[in-house]
Design a protein around this motif. Structure first.
Motif, PDB file in Angstrom:
ATOM      1  N   SER A 248      41.068  43.411  22.856  1.00 58.46           N
ATOM      2  CA  SER A 248      42.372  42.779  22.941  1.00 58.46           C
ATOM      3  C   SER A 248      42.338  41.633  23.943  1.00 58.46           C
ATOM      4  O   SER A 248      41.391  41.486  24.715  1.00 58.46           O
ATOM      5  CB  SER A 248      43.420  43.804  23.387  1.00 58.46           C
ATOM      6  OG  SER A 248      43.180  44.180  24.737  1.00 58.46           O
ATOM      7  N   ILE A 249      43.403  40.865  23.925  1.00 57.61           N
ATOM      8  CA  ILE A 249      43.528  39.787  24.902  1.00 57.61           C
ATOM      9  C   ILE A 249      43.605  40.397  26.304  1.00 57.61           C
ATOM     10  O   ILE A 249      43.006  39.873  27.245  1.00 57.61           O
ATOM     11  CB  ILE A 249      44.760  38.910  24.580  1.00 57.61           C
ATOM     12  CG1 ILE A 249      44.515  38.165  23.259  1.00 57.61           C
ATOM     13  CG2 ILE A 249      45.040  37.932  25.714  1.00 57.61           C
ATOM     14  CD1 ILE A 249      45.705  37.413  22.731  1.00 57.61           C
ATOM     15  N   GLU A 250      44.321  41.509  26.442  1.00 55.85           N
ATOM     16  CA  GLU A 250      44.422  42.173  27.748  1.00 55.85           C
ATOM     17  C   GLU A 250      43.036  42.539  28.281  1.00 55.85           C
ATOM     18  O   GLU A 250      42.730  42.289  29.448  1.00 55.85           O
ATOM     19  CB  GLU A 250      45.298  43.435  27.639  1.00 55.85           C
ATOM     20  CG  GLU A 250      45.385  44.243  28.921  1.00 55.85           C
ATOM     21  CD  GLU A 250      46.051  43.514  30.086  1.00 55.85           C
ATOM     22  OE1 GLU A 250      45.722  43.834  31.242  1.00 55.85           O
ATOM     23  OE2 GLU A 250      46.891  42.622  29.844  1.00 55.85           O
ATOM     24  N   ASP A 251      42.179  43.107  27.427  1.00 56.75           N
ATOM     25  CA  ASP A 251      40.809  43.442  27.846  1.00 56.75           C
ATOM     26  C   ASP A 251      40.058  42.193  28.294  1.00 56.75           C
ATOM     27  O   ASP A 251      39.345  42.205  29.293  1.00 56.75           O
ATOM     28  CB  ASP A 251      40.027  44.098  26.697  1.00 56.75           C
ATOM     29  CG  ASP A 251      40.516  45.483  26.342  1.00 56.75           C
ATOM     30  OD1 ASP A 251      41.239  46.097  27.155  1.00 56.75           O
ATOM     31  OD2 ASP A 251      40.167  45.953  25.240  1.00 56.75           O
ATOM     32  N   SER A 252      40.232  41.108  27.546  1.00 58.21           N
ATOM     33  CA  SER A 252      39.537  39.867  27.865  1.00 58.21           C
ATOM     34  C   SER A 252      40.011  39.279  29.187  1.00 58.21           C
ATOM     35  O   SER A 252      39.205  38.797  29.993  1.00 58.21           O
ATOM     36  CB  SER A 252      39.749  38.841  26.747  1.00 58.21           C
ATOM     37  OG  SER A 252      39.219  39.327  25.538  1.00 58.21           O
ATOM     38  N   VAL A 253      41.307  39.321  29.423  1.00 58.85           N
ATOM     39  CA  VAL A 253      41.854  38.803  30.682  1.00 58.85           C
ATOM     40  C   VAL A 253      41.333  39.638  31.854  1.00 58.85           C
ATOM     41  O   VAL A 253      40.947  39.092  32.889  1.00 58.85           O
ATOM     42  CB  VAL A 253      43.403  38.759  30.642  1.00 58.85           C
ATOM     43  CG1 VAL A 253      43.983  38.446  32.018  1.00 58.85           C
ATOM     44  CG2 VAL A 253      43.875  37.735  29.615  1.00 58.85           C
ATOM     45  N   GLN A 254      41.307  40.947  31.692  1.00 58.36           N
ATOM     46  CA  GLN A 254      40.766  41.810  32.754  1.00 58.36           C
ATOM     47  C   GLN A 254      39.306  41.475  33.031  1.00 58.36           C
ATOM     48  O   GLN A 254      38.868  41.453  34.182  1.00 58.36           O
ATOM     49  CB  GLN A 254      40.914  43.282  32.380  1.00 58.36           C
ATOM     50  CG  GLN A 254      42.318  43.796  32.495  1.00 58.36           C
ATOM     51  CD  GLN A 254      42.425  45.262  32.091  1.00 58.36           C
ATOM     52  OE1 GLN A 254      41.478  45.870  31.619  1.00 58.36           O
ATOM     53  NE2 GLN A 254      43.607  45.822  32.274  1.00 58.36           N
ATOM     54  N   GLU A 255      38.550  41.212  31.987  1.00 60.13           N
ATOM     55  CA  GLU A 255      37.143  40.850  32.142  1.00 60.13           C
ATOM     56  C   GLU A 255      37.020  39.529  32.912  1.00 60.13           C
ATOM     57  O   GLU A 255      36.197  39.405  33.814  1.00 60.13           O
ATOM     58  CB  GLU A 255      36.472  40.732  30.773  1.00 60.13           C
ATOM     59  CG  GLU A 255      34.990  40.516  30.811  1.00 60.13           C
ATOM     60  CD  GLU A 255      34.197  41.736  31.259  1.00 60.13           C
ATOM     61  OE1 GLU A 255      33.057  41.544  31.697  1.00 60.13           O
ATOM     62  OE2 GLU A 255      34.716  42.866  31.184  1.00 60.13           O
ATOM     63  N   LEU A 256      37.847  38.551  32.573  1.00 68.00           N
ATOM     64  CA  LEU A 256      37.837  37.269  33.287  1.00 68.00           C
ATOM     65  C   LEU A 256      38.204  37.448  34.758  1.00 68.00           C
ATOM     66  O   LEU A 256      37.598  36.835  35.646  1.00 68.00           O
ATOM     67  CB  LEU A 256      38.801  36.283  32.635  1.00 68.00           C
ATOM     68  CG  LEU A 256      38.332  35.620  31.356  1.00 68.00           C
ATOM     69  CD1 LEU A 256      39.474  34.818  30.726  1.00 68.00           C
ATOM     70  CD2 LEU A 256      37.142  34.725  31.619  1.00 68.00           C
TER      71      LEU A 256
ATOM     72  N   ILE B 247      37.708  27.570  28.070  1.00 68.44           N
ATOM     73  CA  ILE B 247      38.804  28.547  28.111  1.00 68.44           C
ATOM     74  C   ILE B 247      40.127  27.838  28.382  1.00 68.44           C
ATOM     75  O   ILE B 247      41.137  28.117  27.722  1.00 68.44           O
ATOM     76  CB  ILE B 247      38.527  29.640  29.166  1.00 68.44           C
ATOM     77  CG1 ILE B 247      37.325  30.491  28.735  1.00 68.44           C
ATOM     78  CG2 ILE B 247      39.765  30.523  29.374  1.00 68.44           C
ATOM     79  CD1 ILE B 247      36.786  31.404  29.810  1.00 68.44           C
ATOM     80  N   GLU B 248      40.114  26.890  29.331  1.00 71.66           N
ATOM     81  CA  GLU B 248      41.336  26.132  29.634  1.00 71.66           C
ATOM     82  C   GLU B 248      41.848  25.400  28.397  1.00 71.66           C
ATOM     83  O   GLU B 248      43.042  25.363  28.134  1.00 71.66           O
ATOM     84  CB  GLU B 248      41.090  25.134  30.767  1.00 71.66           C
ATOM     85  CG  GLU B 248      41.017  25.779  32.126  1.00 71.66           C
ATOM     86  CD  GLU B 248      40.704  24.776  33.236  1.00 71.66           C
ATOM     87  OE1 GLU B 248      40.123  23.692  32.954  1.00 71.66           O
ATOM     88  OE2 GLU B 248      41.034  25.072  34.396  1.00 71.66           O
ATOM     89  N   GLU B 249      40.949  24.815  27.639  1.00 69.02           N
ATOM     90  CA  GLU B 249      41.315  24.064  26.429  1.00 69.02           C
ATOM     91  C   GLU B 249      41.966  24.985  25.393  1.00 69.02           C
ATOM     92  O   GLU B 249      42.989  24.649  24.786  1.00 69.02           O
ATOM     93  CB  GLU B 249      40.098  23.358  25.840  1.00 69.02           C
ATOM     94  CG  GLU B 249      40.409  22.359  24.765  1.00 69.02           C
ATOM     95  CD  GLU B 249      41.228  21.171  25.267  1.00 69.02           C
ATOM     96  OE1 GLU B 249      42.008  20.658  24.451  1.00 69.02           O
ATOM     97  OE2 GLU B 249      41.097  20.776  26.434  1.00 69.02           O
ATOM     98  N   VAL B 250      41.385  26.146  25.213  1.00 69.28           N
ATOM     99  CA  VAL B 250      41.934  27.107  24.246  1.00 69.28           C
ATOM    100  C   VAL B 250      43.323  27.558  24.675  1.00 69.28           C
ATOM    101  O   VAL B 250      44.262  27.587  23.886  1.00 69.28           O
ATOM    102  CB  VAL B 250      40.992  28.331  24.091  1.00 69.28           C
ATOM    103  CG1 VAL B 250      41.664  29.448  23.310  1.00 69.28           C
ATOM    104  CG2 VAL B 250      39.695  27.917  23.418  1.00 69.28           C
ATOM    105  N   VAL B 251      43.465  27.882  25.961  1.00 68.41           N
ATOM    106  CA  VAL B 251      44.754  28.366  26.468  1.00 68.41           C
ATOM    107  C   VAL B 251      45.807  27.260  26.431  1.00 68.41           C
ATOM    108  O   VAL B 251      46.961  27.511  26.067  1.00 68.41           O
ATOM    109  CB  VAL B 251      44.591  28.944  27.905  1.00 68.41           C
ATOM    110  CG1 VAL B 251      45.936  29.302  28.513  1.00 68.41           C
ATOM    111  CG2 VAL B 251      43.682  30.174  27.871  1.00 68.41           C
ATOM    112  N   LYS B 252      45.412  26.042  26.779  1.00 65.51           N
ATOM    113  CA  LYS B 252      46.347  24.915  26.782  1.00 65.51           C
ATOM    114  C   LYS B 252      46.894  24.667  25.386  1.00 65.51           C
ATOM    115  O   LYS B 252      48.061  24.314  25.219  1.00 65.51           O
ATOM    116  CB  LYS B 252      45.630  23.662  27.299  1.00 65.51           C
ATOM    117  CG  LYS B 252      46.562  22.468  27.445  1.00 65.51           C
ATOM    118  CD  LYS B 252      45.980  21.204  28.042  1.00 65.51           C
ATOM    119  CE  LYS B 252      44.519  21.056  28.046  1.00 65.51           C
ATOM    120  NZ  LYS B 252      44.047  19.743  28.482  1.00 65.51           N
ATOM    121  N   ASN B 253      46.079  24.872  24.356  1.00 64.88           N
ATOM    122  CA  ASN B 253      46.484  24.623  22.980  1.00 64.88           C
ATOM    123  C   ASN B 253      47.121  25.834  22.298  1.00 64.88           C
ATOM    124  O   ASN B 253      47.354  25.816  21.103  1.00 64.88           O
ATOM    125  CB  ASN B 253      45.300  24.118  22.162  1.00 64.88           C
ATOM    126  CG  ASN B 253      44.844  22.751  22.616  1.00 64.88           C
ATOM    127  OD1 ASN B 253      45.655  21.915  22.997  1.00 64.88           O
ATOM    128  ND2 ASN B 253      43.541  22.516  22.584  1.00 64.88           N
TER     129      ASN B 253
END
Length: 135
Positions: free
Chosen positions: A91-99, A128-134
């Motif tokens: 999940s996105i939550e898992d990915s954010v925790q990993e980051l 990552i910034e580019e993906v999140v910004k878009n």
């Protein structure tokens, strides 16, 4: 065999199983991936990895495919799950925790060890910034 050598061989087995759990690989790819995983601090020799792969194949925890790659078997998957807490990112939550964990890791790493990887880290951050910004 010294205790240190025995522990190192155990680590090599577990790292090899973990890599093969992710995807099939050739022996040289396993050597290179372990070298990358340890940031260049450990590069197993062919004289240690190939005998290990043969032994693991005999034990039935891995098998060699027709294209020369090794892949983990069900028996191997069970072995690795017993020793490593494998966390799948689902999940996105898992990915954010990993980051967040990676950010903490980089804060604690000696700065001189980061120099060699600085451009790659910055590149990954920008992606990552580019993906999140878009989003």
């Amino acid at each position: 065999m010294s205790e240190l050598i025995a522990r190192q061989k155990g680590r090599l087995r577990l790292m090899t199983l973990w890599l093969l759990w992710q995807s099939p690989r050739r022996g040289i790819e396993i050597i290179d991936d372990i070298n990358k995983m340890t940031w260049g601090f450990w590069k197993p020799s062919p004289g240690s990895i190939y005998p290990l792969l043969n032994k693991m194949e005999e034990e039935g925890v891995i098998e060699k495919t027709s294209d020369g790659k090794y892949k983990i078997t069900a028996k191997g998957s069970e072995e690795i799950k017993e020793f490593l807490p494998i966390k799948q990112i689902n999940s996105i939550e898992d990915s954010v925790q990993e980051l967040e964990g990676l950010a903490q890791f980089f804060k604690e790493v000696e700065r001189n060890k980061l120099i060699e990887y600085k451009h790659r880290i910055i590149s990954a951050i920008k992606e990552i910034e580019e993906v999140v910004k878009n989003a």
